[in-house]
Design a protein around this motif. Sequence first.
Motif, PDB file in Angstrom:
ATOM      1  N   GLU A  47      -1.264   9.376 -47.843  1.00  0.00           N
ATOM      2  CA  GLU A  47      -0.565   8.431 -46.953  1.00  0.00           C
ATOM      3  C   GLU A  47      -1.605   7.347 -46.484  1.00  0.00           C
ATOM      4  O   GLU A  47      -2.781   7.834 -45.672  1.00  0.00           O
ATOM      5  CB  GLU A  47       0.063   8.789 -46.024  1.00  0.00           C
ATOM      6  N   PRO A  48      -1.634   6.145 -46.809  1.00  0.00           N
ATOM      7  CA  PRO A  48      -2.747   5.087 -46.204  1.00  0.00           C
ATOM      8  C   PRO A  48      -2.916   5.114 -44.684  1.00  0.00           C
ATOM      9  O   PRO A  48      -3.804   4.959 -44.272  1.00  0.00           O
ATOM     10  CB  PRO A  48      -2.283   3.935 -46.874  1.00  0.00           C
ATOM     11  N   ARG A  49      -1.868   5.519 -43.980  1.00  0.00           N
ATOM     12  CA  ARG A  49      -1.803   5.416 -42.372  1.00  0.00           C
ATOM     13  C   ARG A  49      -1.712   6.941 -41.935  1.00  0.00           C
ATOM     14  O   ARG A  49      -1.171   6.892 -40.837  1.00  0.00           O
ATOM     15  CB  ARG A  49      -0.729   4.482 -41.933  1.00  0.00           C
ATOM     16  N   ARG A  50      -2.433   7.941 -42.594  1.00  0.00           N
ATOM     17  CA  ARG A  50      -2.279   9.164 -42.174  1.00  0.00           C
ATOM     18  C   ARG A  50      -2.917   9.576 -40.869  1.00  0.00           C
ATOM     19  O   ARG A  50      -2.443  10.475 -40.024  1.00  0.00           O
ATOM     20  CB  ARG A  50      -2.964  10.159 -43.380  1.00  0.00           C
ATOM     21  N   GLY A  51      -3.868   8.748 -40.482  1.00  0.00           N
ATOM     22  CA  GLY A  51      -4.332   9.073 -39.162  1.00  0.00           C
ATOM     23  C   GLY A  51      -5.640  10.253 -38.985  1.00  0.00           C
ATOM     24  O   GLY A  51      -5.937  10.877 -40.195  1.00  0.00           O
ATOM     25  N   TRP A  52      -6.241  10.655 -37.935  1.00  0.00           N
ATOM     26  CA  TRP A  52      -7.387  11.377 -37.916  1.00  0.00           C
ATOM     27  C   TRP A  52      -6.851  12.589 -37.278  1.00  0.00           C
ATOM     28  O   TRP A  52      -7.780  13.416 -37.626  1.00  0.00           O
ATOM     29  CB  TRP A  52      -8.270  10.698 -37.075  1.00  0.00           C
ATOM     30  N   TYR A  53      -5.993  12.671 -36.828  1.00  0.00           N
ATOM     31  CA  TYR A  53      -5.559  13.962 -35.807  1.00  0.00           C
ATOM     32  C   TYR A  53      -5.427  15.437 -36.600  1.00  0.00           C
ATOM     33  O   TYR A  53      -5.664  16.380 -36.040  1.00  0.00           O
ATOM     34  CB  TYR A  53      -3.940  13.678 -35.220  1.00  0.00           C
ATOM     35  N   GLY A  54      -5.206  15.351 -37.892  1.00  0.00           N
ATOM     36  CA  GLY A  54      -5.276  16.690 -38.468  1.00  0.00           C
ATOM     37  C   GLY A  54      -3.831  17.263 -38.676  1.00  0.00           C
ATOM     38  O   GLY A  54      -2.852  16.845 -37.950  1.00  0.00           O
ATOM     39  N   PRO A  55      -3.689  18.436 -39.111  1.00  0.00           N
ATOM     40  CA  PRO A  55      -2.445  19.039 -39.582  1.00  0.00           C
ATOM     41  C   PRO A  55      -1.528  19.667 -38.360  1.00  0.00           C
ATOM     42  O   PRO A  55      -0.504  19.933 -38.236  1.00  0.00           O
ATOM     43  CB  PRO A  55      -2.735  20.147 -40.498  1.00  0.00           C
ATOM     44  N   VAL A  56      -2.611  19.810 -37.449  1.00  0.00           N
ATOM     45  CA  VAL A  56      -1.746  20.380 -36.038  1.00  0.00           C
ATOM     46  C   VAL A  56      -2.224  19.425 -34.975  1.00  0.00           C
ATOM     47  O   VAL A  56      -3.824  19.426 -34.766  1.00  0.00           O
ATOM     48  CB  VAL A  56      -2.096  21.717 -35.675  1.00  0.00           C
ATOM     49  N   TYR A  57      -1.813  18.940 -33.926  1.00  0.00           N
ATOM     50  CA  TYR A  57      -2.359  18.220 -32.818  1.00  0.00           C
ATOM     51  C   TYR A  57      -1.052  18.346 -31.608  1.00  0.00           C
ATOM     52  O   TYR A  57       0.030  18.639 -31.818  1.00  0.00           O
ATOM     53  CB  TYR A  57      -2.759  16.867 -33.289  1.00  0.00           C
ATOM     54  N   TYR A  58      -1.526  18.040 -30.507  1.00  0.00           N
ATOM     55  CA  TYR A  58      -0.850  17.762 -29.291  1.00  0.00           C
ATOM     56  C   TYR A  58      -0.605  16.594 -28.731  1.00  0.00           C
ATOM     57  O   TYR A  58      -1.630  16.023 -28.988  1.00  0.00           O
ATOM     58  CB  TYR A  58      -1.331  18.847 -28.225  1.00  0.00           C
ATOM     59  N   ASN A  59       0.319  16.119 -28.084  1.00  0.00           N
ATOM     60  CA  ASN A  59       0.451  14.595 -27.793  1.00  0.00           C
ATOM     61  C   ASN A  59      -0.037  14.397 -26.443  1.00  0.00           C
ATOM     62  O   ASN A  59       0.279  13.401 -25.824  1.00  0.00           O
ATOM     63  CB  ASN A  59       1.708  14.307 -27.976  1.00  0.00           C
ATOM     64  N   GLY A  60      -0.464  15.530 -25.697  1.00  0.00           N
ATOM     65  CA  GLY A  60      -0.970  15.301 -24.354  1.00  0.00           C
ATOM     66  C   GLY A  60       0.109  15.955 -23.299  1.00  0.00           C
ATOM     67  O   GLY A  60      -0.145  16.071 -22.057  1.00  0.00           O
ATOM     68  N   ASP A  61       1.238  16.127 -23.609  1.00  0.00           N
ATOM     69  CA  ASP A  61       2.329  16.707 -22.886  1.00  0.00           C
ATOM     70  C   ASP A  61       2.838  18.058 -23.342  1.00  0.00           C
ATOM     71  O   ASP A  61       3.911  18.460 -23.059  1.00  0.00           O
ATOM     72  CB  ASP A  61       3.909  15.637 -22.845  1.00  0.00           C
ATOM     73  N   ASN A  62       2.196  18.823 -24.109  1.00  0.00           N
ATOM     74  CA  ASN A  62       2.423  20.225 -24.523  1.00  0.00           C
ATOM     75  C   ASN A  62       3.358  20.129 -25.667  1.00  0.00           C
ATOM     76  O   ASN A  62       4.181  21.157 -26.102  1.00  0.00           O
ATOM     77  CB  ASN A  62       2.499  20.990 -23.482  1.00  0.00           C
ATOM     78  N   VAL A  63       3.357  18.879 -26.345  1.00  0.00           N
ATOM     79  CA  VAL A  63       4.193  18.757 -27.608  1.00  0.00           C
ATOM     80  C   VAL A  63       3.477  19.338 -28.658  1.00  0.00           C
ATOM     81  O   VAL A  63       2.382  18.544 -28.784  1.00  0.00           O
ATOM     82  CB  VAL A  63       5.119  17.730 -27.745  1.00  0.00           C
ATOM     83  N   GLN A  64       3.546  20.204 -29.498  1.00  0.00           N
ATOM     84  CA  GLN A  64       2.826  20.405 -30.675  1.00  0.00           C
ATOM     85  C   GLN A  64       3.435  19.779 -31.923  1.00  0.00           C
ATOM     86  O   GLN A  64       4.537  19.674 -32.119  1.00  0.00           O
ATOM     87  CB  GLN A  64       2.825  21.787 -30.968  1.00  0.00           C
ATOM     88  N   PHE A  65       2.758  18.945 -32.533  1.00  0.00           N
ATOM     89  CA  PHE A  65       2.858  18.169 -33.782  1.00  0.00           C
ATOM     90  C   PHE A  65       2.510  19.016 -34.961  1.00  0.00           C
ATOM     91  O   PHE A  65       1.135  19.187 -35.125  1.00  0.00           O
ATOM     92  CB  PHE A  65       2.402  16.702 -33.773  1.00  0.00           C
ATOM     93  N   LEU A  66       3.143  19.511 -36.047  1.00  0.00           N
ATOM     94  CA  LEU A  66       2.551  20.306 -37.084  1.00  0.00           C
ATOM     95  C   LEU A  66       3.116  19.335 -38.279  1.00  0.00           C
ATOM     96  O   LEU A  66       4.335  18.677 -38.611  1.00  0.00           O
ATOM     97  CB  LEU A  66       3.425  21.334 -37.358  1.00  0.00           C
ATOM     98  N   CYS A  67       2.099  19.219 -39.389  1.00  0.00           N
ATOM     99  CA  CYS A  67       1.974  18.587 -40.710  1.00  0.00           C
ATOM    100  C   CYS A  67       1.898  19.450 -41.687  1.00  0.00           C
ATOM    101  O   CYS A  67       0.688  19.630 -42.021  1.00  0.00           O
ATOM    102  CB  CYS A  67       1.036  17.540 -40.425  1.00  0.00           C
ATOM    103  N   PRO A  68       2.973  20.218 -41.773  1.00  0.00           N
ATOM    104  CA  PRO A  68       2.879  21.154 -43.136  1.00  0.00           C
ATOM    105  C   PRO A  68       2.520  20.737 -44.384  1.00  0.00           C
ATOM    106  O   PRO A  68       1.861  21.390 -45.247  1.00  0.00           O
ATOM    107  CB  PRO A  68       4.093  22.123 -43.113  1.00  0.00           C
ATOM    108  N   LEU A  69       2.642  19.337 -44.594  1.00  0.00           N
ATOM    109  CA  LEU A  69       2.310  18.680 -45.893  1.00  0.00           C
ATOM    110  C   LEU A  69       1.068  18.132 -46.061  1.00  0.00           C
ATOM    111  O   LEU A  69       0.808  17.166 -46.823  1.00  0.00           O
ATOM    112  CB  LEU A  69       3.461  17.715 -46.367  1.00  0.00           C
ATOM    113  N   TRP A  70       0.122  18.173 -45.128  1.00  0.00           N
ATOM    114  CA  TRP A  70      -1.210  17.670 -44.755  1.00  0.00           C
ATOM    115  C   TRP A  70      -1.821  17.451 -45.725  1.00  0.00           C
ATOM    116  O   TRP A  70      -2.494  16.669 -46.243  1.00  0.00           O
ATOM    117  CB  TRP A  70      -1.730  18.519 -43.537  1.00  0.00           C
TER     118      TRP A  70
END
Length: 154
Positions: A47-70
Amino acid sequence: PYIQGLTRGKYLQSWMECCTKQMWLPMHAYLQENEIEVVYLGTRSDEPRRGWYGPVYYNGDNVQFLCPLWDWTETQVMEYLEKHDLPIPEQYAFGCDSLDCWSCTAALDKHGETKIAYMKMRYPHLYKELMKRLTHIRDLTQPHMDRLNRIVGG
């Protein structure tokens, strides 16, 4: 962040600011209101706008974002869906991708023409709104492009 157009009060904004206002801030509010702790995203490697964050990251409010298709490509995802006989959205058969951000004028680089043709056929009300936005962008940028062409000899 805004580029003022020729008509008073008409502006363009960066796609990042638009995404923030239309998607990320409302999602953030929803996550907080509903005490959601994990969000799964379908972000892929190609994806051209994939971002830098990696397959697991947090938004600063303890919400975990998982990208299993990373580490997957679009081709790998489609092969997996076909192999397991899983349904895909109707527009994929027309050569489009997701309509989640149907109003985004910045994400037309890959399947723009087919997405617009599909929307015109299947969702004419969305097509009309998108065309209004694209016409607005064209009308605001054309004088600047004409000037640039004069400068560079285009």
